[in-house]
Scaffold this motif. Structure first.
Motif, short mmCIF file in Angstrom:
data_model
loop_
_atom_site.label_atom_id
_atom_site.label_comp_id
_atom_site.label_asym_id
_atom_site.label_seq_id
_atom_site.Cartn_x
_atom_site.Cartn_y
_atom_site.Cartn_z
N SER A 293 -27.88 118.68 -47.11
CA SER A 293 -28.24 119.98 -47.18
C SER A 293 -29.79 120.19 -47.92
O SER A 293 -30.45 121.23 -47.61
CB SER A 293 -27.45 121.15 -48.06
N HIS A 294 -30.27 118.92 -48.21
CA HIS A 294 -31.74 119.13 -48.92
C HIS A 294 -32.80 119.16 -47.68
O HIS A 294 -32.47 118.43 -46.63
CB HIS A 294 -31.98 117.62 -49.57
N PRO A 295 -33.82 119.96 -47.89
CA PRO A 295 -34.83 120.15 -46.82
C PRO A 295 -35.35 118.68 -46.66
O PRO A 295 -35.96 118.57 -45.55
CB PRO A 295 -35.73 121.00 -47.52
N LEU A 296 -35.31 117.75 -47.26
CA LEU A 296 -36.24 116.29 -47.00
C LEU A 296 -35.11 115.41 -46.28
O LEU A 296 -35.66 114.68 -45.47
CB LEU A 296 -36.48 115.69 -48.62
N PHE A 297 -33.87 115.81 -46.07
CA PHE A 297 -32.89 115.04 -45.62
C PHE A 297 -33.19 114.65 -44.12
O PHE A 297 -33.28 113.44 -43.49
CB PHE A 297 -31.65 115.44 -45.66
N PRO A 298 -33.48 115.92 -43.17
CA PRO A 298 -33.75 115.71 -41.85
C PRO A 298 -35.05 114.80 -41.60
O PRO A 298 -35.35 113.81 -40.62
CB PRO A 298 -34.17 116.99 -41.29
N SER A 299 -36.05 114.78 -42.53
CA SER A 299 -37.19 114.09 -42.34
C SER A 299 -37.07 112.51 -42.54
O SER A 299 -37.70 111.86 -42.07
CB SER A 299 -38.30 114.47 -43.23
N ILE A 300 -36.12 112.44 -43.49
CA ILE A 300 -35.68 110.89 -43.75
C ILE A 300 -35.04 110.29 -42.42
O ILE A 300 -35.41 109.15 -42.18
CB ILE A 300 -34.97 110.92 -45.20
N LYS A 301 -34.06 111.24 -42.04
CA LYS A 301 -33.48 110.68 -40.96
C LYS A 301 -34.31 110.39 -39.65
O LYS A 301 -34.20 109.38 -39.08
CB LYS A 301 -32.19 111.57 -40.42
N GLU A 302 -35.50 111.38 -39.49
CA GLU A 302 -36.04 111.20 -38.52
C GLU A 302 -37.15 109.85 -38.70
O GLU A 302 -37.28 109.01 -37.67
CB GLU A 302 -37.16 112.41 -38.10
N ILE A 303 -37.52 109.51 -39.72
CA ILE A 303 -38.46 108.33 -40.00
C ILE A 303 -37.69 107.04 -39.93
O ILE A 303 -37.89 106.30 -39.37
CB ILE A 303 -38.85 108.33 -41.50
N GLU A 304 -36.28 107.29 -40.28
CA GLU A 304 -35.38 106.00 -40.02
C GLU A 304 -35.13 105.82 -38.60
O GLU A 304 -35.08 104.61 -38.26
CB GLU A 304 -33.78 106.29 -40.68
N CYS A 305 -35.08 106.59 -37.86
CA CYS A 305 -34.70 106.50 -36.56
C CYS A 305 -36.07 106.23 -35.57
O CYS A 305 -35.94 105.81 -34.27
CB CYS A 305 -33.97 107.72 -35.85
N ASN A 306 -37.30 106.48 -36.12
CA ASN A 306 -38.69 106.31 -35.25
C ASN A 306 -39.11 105.13 -35.76
O ASN A 306 -39.50 104.67 -36.65
CB ASN A 306 -39.46 107.51 -35.73
#
Length: 97
Positions: free
Chosen positions: A81-94
């Protein structure tokens, strides 16, 4: 309404500052303890990285030339639920990063 306008101005100021400096000098921005960042801070960090459209170049009217962002966080303290979590997932997948 006024707060949103001020926040947009702040984001544009950061973009201009980092883009301007990175044109002439290599720039490294290191942010530690990102697990404590609030959504507004994460939003500003994200604004420094223009989204790509269709795998091509960035869609922003500004560009970072010699810029490295290093974000440090404790993964054991970061929940989904942390606001940073989606960014980390996007970086990991990109694969561009």
């Amino acid at each position: 309404p006024g707060d949103h306008f001020q926040f947009d101005r702040l984001k544009k100021a950061f973009q201009s500052l980092f883009a301007g400096v990175s044109k002439f000098f290599p720039l490294v921005l290191v942010i530690d303890d990102l697990q404590w960042a609030d959504s507004a801070s994460v939003n500003i960090y994200q604004s420094l990285f223009p989204k790509r459209q269709g795998g091509g170049g960035g869609n922003a009217s500004w560009a970072m030339e010699k810029f490295l962002f290093v974000g440090i966080y404790r993964d054991n303290e970061l929940v989904e639920s942390h606001p940073l979590f989606p960014s980390i997932k996007e970086i990991e997948c990109n694969t561009d990063y």
